[in-house]
Design a protein around this motif. Sequence first.
Motif, PDB file in Angstrom:
ATOM      1  N   MET A  22       1.466 -14.610  18.354  1.00 22.87           N
ATOM      2  CA  MET A  22       0.661 -14.190  17.216  1.00 22.87           C
ATOM      3  C   MET A  22       1.539 -14.205  15.971  1.00 22.87           C
ATOM      4  O   MET A  22       2.691 -13.789  16.022  1.00 22.87           O
ATOM      5  CB  MET A  22       0.096 -12.794  17.464  1.00 22.87           C
ATOM      6  N   ASN A  23       0.974 -14.670  14.874  1.00 25.69           N
ATOM      7  CA  ASN A  23       1.727 -14.723  13.636  1.00 25.69           C
ATOM      8  C   ASN A  23       0.958 -13.985  12.540  1.00 25.69           C
ATOM      9  O   ASN A  23      -0.197 -14.287  12.273  1.00 25.69           O
ATOM     10  CB  ASN A  23       1.991 -16.173  13.230  1.00 25.69           C
ATOM     11  N   TYR A  24       1.614 -13.012  11.930  1.00 29.62           N
ATOM     12  CA  TYR A  24       1.005 -12.188  10.895  1.00 29.62           C
ATOM     13  C   TYR A  24       1.318 -12.681   9.492  1.00 29.62           C
ATOM     14  O   TYR A  24       0.867 -12.085   8.520  1.00 29.62           O
ATOM     15  CB  TYR A  24       1.518 -10.747  11.031  1.00 29.62           C
ATOM     16  N   ASN A  25       2.086 -13.757   9.367  1.00 35.76           N
ATOM     17  CA  ASN A  25       2.559 -14.198   8.057  1.00 35.76           C
ATOM     18  C   ASN A  25       1.403 -14.454   7.095  1.00 35.76           C
ATOM     19  O   ASN A  25       0.461 -15.177   7.414  1.00 35.76           O
ATOM     20  CB  ASN A  25       3.402 -15.465   8.197  1.00 35.76           C
ATOM     21  N   GLY A  26       1.464 -13.829   5.921  1.00 36.15           N
ATOM     22  CA  GLY A  26       0.465 -14.014   4.877  1.00 36.15           C
ATOM     23  C   GLY A  26      -0.797 -13.183   5.033  1.00 36.15           C
ATOM     24  O   GLY A  26      -1.669 -13.216   4.172  1.00 36.15           O
ATOM     25  N   LYS A  27      -0.903 -12.422   6.100  1.00 35.36           N
ATOM     26  CA  LYS A  27      -2.103 -11.601   6.317  1.00 35.36           C
ATOM     27  C   LYS A  27      -2.011 -10.289   5.534  1.00 35.36           C
ATOM     28  O   LYS A  27      -0.934  -9.729   5.360  1.00 35.36           O
ATOM     29  CB  LYS A  27      -2.306 -11.310   7.799  1.00 35.36           C
ATOM     30  N   LYS A  28      -3.166  -9.809   5.075  1.00 28.81           N
ATOM     31  CA  LYS A  28      -3.251  -8.529   4.373  1.00 28.81           C
ATOM     32  C   LYS A  28      -4.138  -7.585   5.172  1.00 28.81           C
ATOM     33  O   LYS A  28      -5.138  -8.012   5.758  1.00 28.81           O
ATOM     34  CB  LYS A  28      -3.830  -8.712   2.971  1.00 28.81           C
ATOM     35  N   PHE A  29      -3.752  -6.312   5.175  1.00 29.43           N
ATOM     36  CA  PHE A  29      -4.480  -5.291   5.929  1.00 29.43           C
ATOM     37  C   PHE A  29      -4.754  -4.081   5.048  1.00 29.43           C
ATOM     38  O   PHE A  29      -4.011  -3.798   4.109  1.00 29.43           O
ATOM     39  CB  PHE A  29      -3.657  -4.846   7.148  1.00 29.43           C
ATOM     40  N   ARG A  30      -5.818  -3.348   5.413  1.00 30.81           N
ATOM     41  CA  ARG A  30      -6.215  -2.120   4.731  1.00 30.81           C
ATOM     42  C   ARG A  30      -6.572  -1.087   5.799  1.00 30.81           C
ATOM     43  O   ARG A  30      -7.263  -1.415   6.768  1.00 30.81           O
ATOM     44  CB  ARG A  30      -7.431  -2.414   3.865  1.00 30.81           C
ATOM     45  N   PRO A  31      -6.129   0.163   5.627  1.00 25.15           N
ATOM     46  CA  PRO A  31      -6.526   1.214   6.578  1.00 25.15           C
ATOM     47  C   PRO A  31      -8.028   1.476   6.490  1.00 25.15           C
ATOM     48  O   PRO A  31      -8.597   1.509   5.399  1.00 25.15           O
ATOM     49  CB  PRO A  31      -5.749   2.447   6.110  1.00 25.15           C
ATOM     50  N   ILE A  32      -8.651   1.640   7.654  1.00 25.95           N
ATOM     51  CA  ILE A  32     -10.056   2.048   7.674  1.00 25.95           C
ATOM     52  C   ILE A  32     -10.197   3.474   8.204  1.00 25.95           C
ATOM     53  O   ILE A  32     -11.227   4.102   8.011  1.00 25.95           O
ATOM     54  CB  ILE A  32     -10.937   1.075   8.477  1.00 25.95           C
ATOM     55  N   SER A  33      -9.157   3.981   8.882  1.00 24.34           N
ATOM     56  CA  SER A  33      -9.154   5.375   9.323  1.00 24.34           C
ATOM     57  C   SER A  33      -7.715   5.788   9.598  1.00 24.34           C
ATOM     58  O   SER A  33      -6.841   4.950   9.798  1.00 24.34           O
ATOM     59  CB  SER A  33     -10.015   5.584  10.573  1.00 24.34           C
ATOM     60  N   GLY A  34      -7.497   7.104   9.574  1.00 29.44           N
ATOM     61  CA  GLY A  34      -6.161   7.619   9.851  1.00 29.44           C
ATOM     62  C   GLY A  34      -6.178   9.112  10.056  1.00 29.44           C
ATOM     63  O   GLY A  34      -7.133   9.796   9.669  1.00 29.44           O
ATOM     64  N   SER A  35      -5.122   9.605  10.643  1.00 31.50           N
ATOM     65  CA  SER A  35      -4.968  11.042  10.862  1.00 31.50           C
ATOM     66  C   SER A  35      -4.840  11.762   9.523  1.00 31.50           C
ATOM     67  O   SER A  35      -4.453  11.170   8.510  1.00 31.50           O
ATOM     68  CB  SER A  35      -3.715  11.312  11.699  1.00 31.50           C
ATOM     69  N   ASP A  36      -5.148  13.060   9.522  1.00 30.88           N
ATOM     70  CA  ASP A  36      -5.076  13.852   8.294  1.00 30.88           C
ATOM     71  C   ASP A  36      -3.686  13.875   7.683  1.00 30.88           C
ATOM     72  O   ASP A  36      -3.554  14.035   6.469  1.00 30.88           O
ATOM     73  CB  ASP A  36      -5.539  15.291   8.557  1.00 30.88           C
ATOM     74  N   ASN A  37      -2.643  13.716   8.494  1.00 32.27           N
ATOM     75  CA  ASN A  37      -1.271  13.769   7.996  1.00 32.27           C
ATOM     76  C   ASN A  37      -0.759  12.397   7.522  1.00 32.27           C
ATOM     77  O   ASN A  37       0.405  12.256   7.176  1.00 32.27           O
ATOM     78  CB  ASN A  37      -0.322  14.342   9.052  1.00 32.27           C
ATOM     79  N   SER A  38      -1.622  11.403   7.480  1.00 29.77           N
ATOM     80  CA  SER A  38      -1.256  10.080   6.985  1.00 29.77           C
ATOM     81  C   SER A  38      -1.261  10.078   5.459  1.00 29.77           C
ATOM     82  O   SER A  38      -2.045  10.785   4.831  1.00 29.77           O
ATOM     83  CB  SER A  38      -2.249   9.041   7.491  1.00 29.77           C
ATOM     84  N   GLU A  39      -0.413   9.262   4.860  1.00 30.56           N
ATOM     85  CA  GLU A  39      -0.416   9.112   3.403  1.00 30.56           C
ATOM     86  C   GLU A  39      -1.211   7.892   2.966  1.00 30.56           C
ATOM     87  O   GLU A  39      -1.469   7.716   1.782  1.00 30.56           O
ATOM     88  CB  GLU A  39       1.021   9.016   2.871  1.00 30.56           C
ATOM     89  N   THR A  40      -1.601   7.021   3.895  1.00 29.43           N
ATOM     90  CA  THR A  40      -2.362   5.840   3.522  1.00 29.43           C
ATOM     91  C   THR A  40      -3.823   6.214   3.277  1.00 29.43           C
ATOM     92  O   THR A  40      -4.340   7.188   3.828  1.00 29.43           O
ATOM     93  CB  THR A  40      -2.285   4.742   4.595  1.00 29.43           C
ATOM     94  N   THR A  41      -4.464   5.420   2.430  1.00 30.32           N
ATOM     95  CA  THR A  41      -5.895   5.552   2.156  1.00 30.32           C
ATOM     96  C   THR A  41      -6.482   4.139   2.183  1.00 30.32           C
ATOM     97  O   THR A  41      -5.749   3.160   2.348  1.00 30.32           O
ATOM     98  CB  THR A  41      -6.143   6.178   0.766  1.00 30.32           C
ATOM     99  N   GLN A  42      -7.771   4.027   1.979  1.00 28.54           N
ATOM    100  CA  GLN A  42      -8.394   2.708   1.945  1.00 28.54           C
ATOM    101  C   GLN A  42      -7.935   1.894   0.744  1.00 28.54           C
ATOM    102  O   GLN A  42      -8.170   0.690   0.692  1.00 28.54           O
ATOM    103  CB  GLN A  42      -9.910   2.836   1.989  1.00 28.54           C
ATOM    104  N   GLU A  43      -7.256   2.521  -0.215  1.00 32.14           N
ATOM    105  CA  GLU A  43      -6.692   1.806  -1.366  1.00 32.14           C
ATOM    106  C   GLU A  43      -5.318   1.215  -1.065  1.00 32.14           C
ATOM    107  O   GLU A  43      -4.778   0.459  -1.863  1.00 32.14           O
ATOM    108  CB  GLU A  43      -6.590   2.734  -2.585  1.00 32.14           C
ATOM    109  N   THR A  44      -4.715   1.567   0.072  1.00 29.90           N
ATOM    110  CA  THR A  44      -3.396   1.059   0.438  1.00 29.90           C
ATOM    111  C   THR A  44      -3.549  -0.347   1.019  1.00 29.90           C
ATOM    112  O   THR A  44      -4.310  -0.548   1.960  1.00 29.90           O
ATOM    113  CB  THR A  44      -2.723   1.977   1.483  1.00 29.90           C
TER     114      THR A  44
END
Length: 111
Positions: free
Chosen positions: A1-23
């Motif tokens: 599997m190759n991830y090169n050039g791919k972009k990702f966005r969080p859709i869910s996370g634990s309450d202690n995560s700092e990521t949001t859907q804007e990350t």
Amino acid sequence: MNYNGKKFRPISGSDNSETTQETIFEYHQTGQILSADYSGGNIVKGQLIGLVADNGTIEMRYQQINVNNELMTGECTSVPETMGNGKLRLRETWVWTSGDRSKGQSILEEI
């Protein structure tokens, strides 16, 4: 599997995560070595580095500076799955190696 050039966005996370859907994460890969830059939401600047196994699982370390100007670090295992539309979903299990050292889970989807 190759991830090169791919972009990702969080859709869910634990309450202690700092990521949001804007990350937004932008992945780069050469051989089995993966890196990414990310920012958005609560994260001013973040970087990760990891190794990709033959099955696509990623073992990574990350560091980021949040909007409170705090440097945070952690470890993460990310397991891929292919969604019906052909894009990737990453199921992540992580632990902070700074701050309260708590654990969490997140789901990222390819955009």
